[in-house]
Write an enzyme that holds these catalytic residues in place. Structure first.
Site, PDB file in Angstrom:
ATOM      1  CB  ALA A 109      -0.900   0.011   1.232  1.00 34.54           C
ATOM      2  CG  ASP A 110      -0.014   4.700  -2.451  1.00 36.96           C
ATOM      3  OD1 ASP A 110      -1.091   4.770  -1.813  1.00 36.96           O
ATOM      4  OD2 ASP A 110       0.040   4.897  -3.673  1.00 36.96           O
ATOM      5  CB  SER A 111       0.676   7.797   2.141  1.00 37.41           C
ATOM      6  OG  SER A 111       0.746   8.527   0.934  1.00 37.41           O
TER       7      SER A 111
END
Lengths: 421, 79
Positions: B35-37
């Site tokens: 996941a990214d932010s």
């Protein structure tokens, strides 16, 4: 300025996913029109469109999973997925997969869209209204911006050169290819992926274009007959979805790596009408000046043009104004040997993708020495010495092709393509 | 597996497009599940929607693994 050539083609259209399948069906006289699928049209004046045929990928259907990770698809409107598909096809076709840092830095992207993520904006506005700002997705903005097709294509393919986008309504695709060619000519990049993408066939898009009286509304029961450029019974355009991308590169670079060259981008002309937000100026002077500028840039005379892919949207005023502008540029004598067709009769009006898809059709007309037909042209509304290629594709010599695009706001753009030498 | 754990894992699998066997209690959204932010912001929104609770930003920041989410939501839905 360096010479610029087309070495790769990619397309998602209402006729098919893929350039060759679309071209084959276009030449066979097939239409992509049908009753609108996917949303309620009961209260809309226009109930027909040209939508991308979806499926598992067989029979040239569009399978989004082939082109983009499903977890990314959820974050974006369809025009971004179409753009990624078309760009990937074009890069594969060109055999251009930059591996070194230098190759990546010298390869850029310039893909535009007329309206971007209209559908997602509309849906999110409802979410905001009903559930409040905490329910607005963090991907709302990035899945709807006009330049995000260029962004996604660059990230997926690692292209680190100029990253740009165009938004000039229905002239977008033509401006994108013309501007990208200039970037190569001026040595800002060696290779560019250029084109346009659109997915405006949704409730708000149809309602909006119907409200400005641009769409056909009289053929809801006969969708395949609705897009009929130059015909006396035409009553507006039929909207279509899709994307077109080309790989452009410097002539010397393409030669050096032994790339297949489809055509050379020799002319690009632009103008503004300075007249009205939707209506073309009645003398067609804006269209005339854009075509004239493109032909001049190509260093040829109008009579050298063999084929014009018309803007020809099937609106009552627009078609005849374009026709008059072409006749003015060519004069009666040279107009006689000219073929001009509107492929919007078969694929509809792809708005920001139209110019890109139509430049690809010009490229293929040059490759195959055949011009695609204008469907449904039963009774031309005006007499013209120009061959409007009614109903059936026709074999003929095509050394130079001109592609016309005219957009809301009075923005005109034209490209001249030449057979490779 | 508790009902909460099952629903949390289903959301994570769906949103991050990862295989079910990777979604263990100690799996870190960013380090283990890719996941990214922005993905983590969306995940928290999906948890809020699914469980009908509000997760304040400071609490959201402390939810970094699947187990963190399950524990938080177990508590939030019990009260």
């Amino acid at each position: 300025m360096r010479r610029v050539v087309i070495t790769g083609l990619g397309m998602v259209s209402p006729l098919a996913c893929g350039v060759e399948a679309t071209w084959e069906r276009l030449l066979a006289g097939r239409s992509g029109a049908g009753p609108i699928q996917g949303f309620d049209t009961s209260d809309l004046a226009c109930k027909i469109a040209m939508q991308v045929p979806r499926g598992d990928g067989s029979n040239a259907t569009f399978n989004p999973d082939r082109w983009m990770d499903p977890k990314d698809q959820r974050k974006v409107d369809d025009y971004i997925i179409y753009a990624v598909a078309a760009a990937t096809q074009a890069l594969d076709d060109a055999g251009w997969h930059p591996r070194t840092e230098e190759e990546r830095i010298r390869t850029g992207v310039l893909i535009g869209s007329g309206v971007g993520g209209l559908g997602g904006i509309s849906e999110t506005a409802v979410t905001l209204h009903e559930k409040g700002p905490r329910r607005v997705s963090p991907f709302f903005i990035t899945g709807r911006l006009i330049n995000l097709p260029s962004g996604y294509v660059s990230i997926i393919h690692g292209l680190k050169g100029p990253n740009h986008a165009v938004a000039t309504a229905c002239s977008t695709g033509t401006h994108a290819i013309g501007d990208a060619a200039r970037l190569i000519a001026l040595e800002d990049a060696d290779v560019m992926v250029a084109g346009g993408a659109e997915s405006a066939v949704n409730r708000i898009g149809i309602a909006g274009f119907a409200a400005c009286r641009a769409l056909s509304t009289g053929f809801n029961d006969r969708p395949k007959q609705a897009s009929r450029p130059y015909d006396k019974d035409r009553d507006g355009f039929v909207m279509g979805d899709g994307a077109g991308c080309v790989v452009l590169e410097s002539h010397e670079g393409a030669k050096a790596r032994g790339a297949k060259i489809y055509a050379e981008v020799v002319g690009y002309g632009m103008s503004g009408d300075a007249f009205h937000i939707t209506a073309p100026e009645s003398s067609g002077d804006g269209a005339f000046r854009a075509m004239q500028a493109a032909v001049k840039r190509a260093g040829i005379a109008p009579r050298d043009i063999d084929y014009i892919n018309a803007h020809g949207t099937s609106t009552p005023p627009g078609d005849e104004i374009e026709l008059a502008a072409v006749q003015r540029l060519f004069g009666d004598k040279d107009a006689e040997r000219l073929s001009m067709s509107s492929t919007k009769s078969a694929i509809g009006h792809l708005l920001g993708a139209a110019g890109a898809v139509e430049a690809i059709f010009c490229t293929l007309a040059i490759r195959d020495q055949v011009v695609p037909p204008t469907l449904n042209l039963d009774h031309p509304s005006t007499a013209t010495p120009i061959d409007l290629v009614p109903h059936k594709a026709r074999k003929r010599q095509v050394a130079f092709a001109l592609s016309n695009s005219f957009g809301f706001g009075g923005t005109n753009a034209c490209l001249v393509l030449r057979a490779p030498d | 597996m508790s009902d909460v754990a099952e629903r949390v894992k289903k959301i994570v699998i769906e949103h991050l497009g990862v295989d079910a066997d990777k979604v263990t209690d100690d799996a870190n959204f960013i380090e283990d599940l890719g996941a990214d932010s922005l993905d983590t912001v969306e995940l928290v929104m999906a948890f809020e929607e699914e469980f009908g609770v509000e997760i304040p930003d400071d609490a959201a920041e402390s939810i970094v693994t699947v187990g963190d989410a399950i524990r938080f939501l177990d508590k939030a839905t019990a009260s």
